[in-house]
Design a protein around this motif. Structure first.
Motif, PDB file in Angstrom:
ATOM      1  N   TYR A  47       0.704  -1.490   0.325  1.00 40.82           N
ATOM      2  CA  TYR A  47      -0.001  -0.056   0.581  1.00 40.82           C
ATOM      3  C   TYR A  47       0.851   1.597  -0.056  1.00 40.82           C
ATOM      4  N   GLY A  48       2.162   0.698   0.261  1.00 43.82           N
ATOM      5  CA  GLY A  48       2.833   1.577  -0.152  1.00 43.82           C
ATOM      6  C   GLY A  48       3.919   2.754   0.962  1.00 43.82           C
ATOM      7  N   GLN A  49       3.461   2.181   2.439  1.00 49.11           N
ATOM      8  CA  GLN A  49       3.827   3.008   3.845  1.00 49.11           C
ATOM      9  C   GLN A  49       4.899   1.954   4.105  1.00 49.11           C
ATOM     10  N   PRO A  50       5.598   2.569   4.575  1.00 52.80           N
ATOM     11  CA  PRO A  50       6.950   2.504   4.990  1.00 52.80           C
ATOM     12  C   PRO A  50       7.378   1.728   6.009  1.00 52.80           C
ATOM     13  N   VAL A  51       8.286   1.208   6.279  1.00 51.32           N
ATOM     14  CA  VAL A  51       8.346  -0.185   7.071  1.00 51.32           C
ATOM     15  C   VAL A  51       9.624  -0.285   7.955  1.00 51.32           C
ATOM     16  N   TYR A  52       9.875  -0.511   9.220  1.00 55.66           N
ATOM     17  CA  TYR A  52      10.715   0.263   9.985  1.00 55.66           C
ATOM     18  C   TYR A  52      10.947  -1.538  10.991  1.00 55.66           C
ATOM     19  N   ARG A  53      12.438  -1.348  11.404  1.00 52.84           N
ATOM     20  CA  ARG A  53      12.863  -1.943  13.039  1.00 52.84           C
ATOM     21  C   ARG A  53      13.719  -1.471  12.779  1.00 52.84           C
ATOM     22  N   GLN A  54      13.430  -2.528  14.614  1.00 50.99           N
ATOM     23  CA  GLN A  54      13.978  -1.602  15.735  1.00 50.99           C
ATOM     24  C   GLN A  54      15.898  -1.378  15.343  1.00 50.99           C
ATOM     25  N   VAL A  55      15.694  -0.500  15.917  1.00 47.23           N
ATOM     26  CA  VAL A  55      17.900  -0.429  15.921  1.00 47.23           C
ATOM     27  C   VAL A  55      18.191   0.067  17.264  1.00 47.23           C
ATOM     28  N   PRO A  56      18.933  -0.227  17.826  1.00 48.18           N
ATOM     29  CA  PRO A  56      19.950   0.494  19.551  1.00 48.18           C
ATOM     30  C   PRO A  56      19.494   1.688  19.069  1.00 48.18           C
ATOM     31  N   PRO A  57      18.782   2.014  20.886  1.00 49.94           N
ATOM     32  CA  PRO A  57      18.143   3.362  20.939  1.00 49.94           C
ATOM     33  C   PRO A  57      20.160   4.803  20.448  1.00 49.94           C
ATOM     34  N   GLN A  58      19.391   6.225  20.487  1.00 52.62           N
ATOM     35  CA  GLN A  58      20.630   7.017  20.278  1.00 52.62           C
ATOM     36  C   GLN A  58      20.270   8.383  21.485  1.00 52.62           C
ATOM     37  N   GLN A  59      20.448   9.088  20.850  1.00 55.55           N
ATOM     38  CA  GLN A  59      19.874   9.992  21.520  1.00 55.55           C
ATOM     39  C   GLN A  59      18.951  11.298  20.580  1.00 55.55           C
ATOM     40  N   PRO A  60      18.375  11.076  20.816  1.00 54.57           N
ATOM     41  CA  PRO A  60      16.941  11.515  20.032  1.00 54.57           C
ATOM     42  C   PRO A  60      17.086  13.836  19.670  1.00 54.57           C
ATOM     43  N   PRO A  61      17.235  13.949  19.051  1.00 58.88           N
ATOM     44  CA  PRO A  61      17.534  15.204  18.069  1.00 58.88           C
ATOM     45  C   PRO A  61      16.156  15.933  18.766  1.00 58.88           C
ATOM     46  N   GLN A  62      16.444  16.969  19.127  1.00 60.58           N
ATOM     47  CA  GLN A  62      14.787  18.002  19.751  1.00 60.58           C
ATOM     48  C   GLN A  62      13.528  18.130  17.927  1.00 60.58           C
ATOM     49  N   GLN A  63      13.115  18.211  18.965  1.00 58.48           N
ATOM     50  CA  GLN A  63      11.742  18.119  17.954  1.00 58.48           C
ATOM     51  C   GLN A  63      10.776  18.909  18.038  1.00 58.48           C
ATOM     52  N   PRO A  64      10.406  19.204  17.292  1.00 55.52           N
ATOM     53  CA  PRO A  64       8.494  20.060  17.638  1.00 55.52           C
ATOM     54  C   PRO A  64       8.190  19.231  17.555  1.00 55.52           C
ATOM     55  N   TYR A  65       7.242  20.271  18.715  1.00 57.46           N
ATOM     56  CA  TYR A  65       6.039  19.050  19.427  1.00 57.46           C
ATOM     57  C   TYR A  65       4.726  18.600  18.798  1.00 57.46           C
ATOM     58  N   ASP A  66       5.146  17.464  18.042  1.00 58.36           N
ATOM     59  CA  ASP A  66       3.711  16.872  17.242  1.00 58.36           C
ATOM     60  C   ASP A  66       2.947  15.699  17.990  1.00 58.36           C
ATOM     61  N   PRO A  67       1.581  16.634  17.932  1.00 56.10           N
ATOM     62  CA  PRO A  67       0.674  15.971  18.997  1.00 56.10           C
ATOM     63  C   PRO A  67      -0.267  14.242  18.255  1.00 56.10           C
ATOM     64  N   TYR A  68       0.603  14.201  17.488  1.00 53.78           N
ATOM     65  CA  TYR A  68       0.072  13.069  16.616  1.00 53.78           C
ATOM     66  C   TYR A  68       1.338  12.347  17.083  1.00 53.78           C
ATOM     67  N   ALA A  69       2.365  12.607  17.216  1.00 54.07           N
ATOM     68  CA  ALA A  69       3.278  11.402  17.724  1.00 54.07           C
ATOM     69  C   ALA A  69       2.412  11.116  19.555  1.00 54.07           C
ATOM     70  N   GLN A  70       1.776  11.492  20.030  1.00 58.07           N
ATOM     71  CA  GLN A  70       1.384  11.746  21.149  1.00 58.07           C
ATOM     72  C   GLN A  70       0.349  10.351  21.204  1.00 58.07           C
ATOM     73  N   GLN A  71      -0.429  10.670  19.612  1.00 55.02           N
ATOM     74  CA  GLN A  71      -2.041   9.384  19.262  1.00 55.02           C
ATOM     75  C   GLN A  71      -1.726   8.128  19.194  1.00 55.02           C
ATOM     76  N   GLY A  72      -0.392   8.118  18.898  1.00 58.82           N
ATOM     77  CA  GLY A  72       0.713   7.439  18.334  1.00 58.82           C
ATOM     78  C   GLY A  72       0.455   6.395  16.823  1.00 58.82           C
ATOM     79  N   TYR A  73       0.453   7.453  15.772  1.00 61.34           N
ATOM     80  CA  TYR A  73       0.216   7.411  14.621  1.00 61.34           C
ATOM     81  C   TYR A  73       1.127   6.731  14.089  1.00 61.34           C
ATOM     82  N   GLY A  74       2.571   7.406  14.975  1.00 63.60           N
ATOM     83  CA  GLY A  74       3.718   6.782  13.688  1.00 63.60           C
ATOM     84  C   GLY A  74       3.397   4.873  14.658  1.00 63.60           C
TER      85      GLY A  74
END
Length: 555
Positions: A23-50
């Protein structure tokens, strides 16, 4: 694939893009954690759209808090569907996707199911993640061709059984109906034999004569026919009898020498009666001497006989002699008109010549029997339909006796024709003695059996019929006794002359009701009452008298 992105705000998990599904959607796999960069606030990330339903160890989406606007505070690069944007606005269908280089932005991982788009089929889970349970299935019974065949066979078997039962019921009904019909036929046959007097054990026999009298009376239709030969002037007479009871037809040939008694009591012959008394007088005289009831007279002159044979289409008979042509000049060696032989076909002219022919030295009975053969042949060829036979009679254009009409004669002849074609018609000669009288044997064989002649009880005021036989040895005594009886009011029937003289006279009656009449006859002739006895009389008389030598004619 080296592209990586953070799972979301406050998350220490990192994922690496490995490809796209159908369906053209990206597929990911988990990688070892890294220090996440500063990102602007995204309300959809809190809703689990990822949320990736195919990734292992995924986290539950966090619903947005109340009053928060998910679109508030977005940056310019947040629009994932924009034509241009920063690394945060990755377009999966843009050149970056084609090159396989995607920026690591959290917004790229978000799949927004609330956004309206083309209707798509739900994604089929992978085979290794399918979990089948019994409640997830609905079993549908699909029709099977074999099941239809079974139903058809059961229906056919049931119908065939019903047909067999119906056939058995019809067969039983037919058998019952056949038995009923056979029983009715048997009863009807026995009834007919009883009515005709032919049933063994149901007939009465006279002890002295051994003759049998039918139990039931038989009905007969009788017509007298006179053949007139216009060339010679001779006549021939026959009685056509239709016994409707026994369904038998008979032609009774009457010799011209038959003795008849006229209205005035005088004795005459049949030939002379036809010439002098005409049809009516002769018919009544025949009824008197034979004890019959003749319904009508048919005068058939030879020209009409010729036309009749031609109308029916010739006749086939067995001829007993050669017959010359009466219209041709007599010459030696001339061919006969009719040739002797079996199954000879005769035209109208030939039939007339044969019916009237009487050879040299032959008795009149020989010619009379040839006339009977011709009548038999005509009846076999005449139509059995009453209307068609009537038309044939009308075509003859003959003048009939007033006692019969064209329709009466046609119907009567059609009935005889039907009997003749079925073999139920015969010809009989009425034998007479030398003096023209009837013998006792003749009365029993022809008059009684064929004609049904009988001495009926006379009506009130009618004359009693007396048959007288002269056994005195004196010929003139017959005439003297006749005159005495006529003067006494009796009907005289000539019984002829006995072969031998007898000493005592006899006056005989058959029915008990005729005893008084027999006694009166004896007194009229001057005979003692002791001469009266019960016995056998001739069938055409109420009282029979044998006049012996004790008879003394009155002066």
């Amino acid at each position: 694939m080296n592209d990586r992105y953070d799972a979301g705000y406050g998350s220490d998990q990192q994922y690496e893009l490995v490809g796209y599904d159908e369906y053209g959607q990206p597929v990911y796999r988990q990688v070892p954690p890294q220090q996440p960069p500063q990102q602007p606030y995204d309300p959809y990330a809190q809703q689990g759209y990822g949320y990736d339903p195919y990734a292992t160890g995924q986290q539950q989406p966090v619903p947005p808090y109340e009053g928060h606007d998910p679109y508030e505070g977005r940056t310019a690069g947040h629009d994932p569907y924009g034509a241009g944007g920063t690394a945060a606005g990755y377009d999966p269908y843009g050149p970056t996707a084609a090159s396989g280089q995607q920026p690591r932005v959290a917004e790229q991982t978000a799949y927004i199911p609330q956004q309206a788009g083309p209707a798509e089929e739900p994604e089929e889970p992978r085979a290794d993640e399918r979990d089948y349970r019994t409640g997830q299935f609905a079993f549908v019974e699909e029709p099977d061709g074999d099941s239809e065949d079974v139903i058809d066979w059961l229906a056919f078997t049931e119908n065939r059984t019903e047909r067999r039962e119906e056939a058995r019921r019809r067969a039983r009904s037919r058998i019952v109906a056949l038995v009923v019909v056979m029983a009715l036929c048997a009863v009807g046959g026995v009834g007919y034999l009883w009515y005709a007097g032919k049933l063994p054990g149901l007939s009465s026999s006279d002890e002295k004569t051994g003759t049998t009298t039918a139990v039931g009376a038989q009905k007969r239709d009788v017509v007298v026919v006179h053949l007139h030969d216009t060339r010679s002037g001779d006549t021939a007479t026959a009685l056509l009898v239709d016994n409707t009871t026994t369904e038998q037809g008979t032609t009774v040939l009457l010799p011209n020498s038959l003795s008849l008694t006229g209205d005035d009591g005088t004795t005459t012959t049949l030939a002379k009666s036809v010439e002098d008394d005409g049809s009516a007088g002769t018919r009544e005289a025949l009824d008197t001497v034979l004890g019959t009831e003749i319904q009508g007279t048919w005068r058939l002159d030879t020209p009409y006989l010729q036309n009749l044979v031609d109308l029916v289409g010739n006749i086939d008979i067995d001829t007993d002699t050669d017959v010359p042509d009466p219209s041709a000049k007599k010459s030696k060696g001339a061919a006969p008109l009719v040739t002797k032989g079996e199954a000879q076909t005769l035209s109208g002219k030939m039939a007339v010549a044969y019916a009237t022919y009487r050879g040299s030295g032959e008795a009149q009975n020989a010619q009379l029997q040839r006339f009977g053969q011709v009548m038999q042949g005509v009846l076999r060829k005449l139509s059995s339909d009453a209307q068609a036979a009537t038309v044939t009679v009308q075509t003859l254009q003959q003048i009939l006796d007033p006692s019969m009409t064209d329709k009466d004669l046609g119907t009567f002849l059609a009935q005889l024709a039907d009997l003749a074609k079925g073999g139920d018609h015969r010809t009989a000669l009425l034998p007479v003695q030398g003096d023209g009288t009837l013998s006792a044997e003749t009365s029993a064989s022809v008059v009684k059996d064929v004609l049904g002649g009988t001495a009926k009880s006379p009506d009130q005021g009618a004359a009693v019929r007396v048959s007288l036989q002269n056994a005195t040895g004196v010929k003139d005594n017959t005439e003297k006794a006749r005159v005495v009886l006529l003067n006494g009011g009796f009907t005289f029937l000539d019984g002829g002359t006995a072969g031998a003289a007898q000493a005592a006279s006899k006056v005989v009656y058959t029915d008990a009701g005729d005893k008084a009449d027999a006694t009166e006859v004896a007194k009229t002739l001057g005979l003692p009452t002791s001469a009266v006895s019960k016995g056998k009389t001739t069938s055409n008389a109420n009282v029979s008298v044998i006049l012996g030598q004790d008879y003394a004619p009155s002066s």
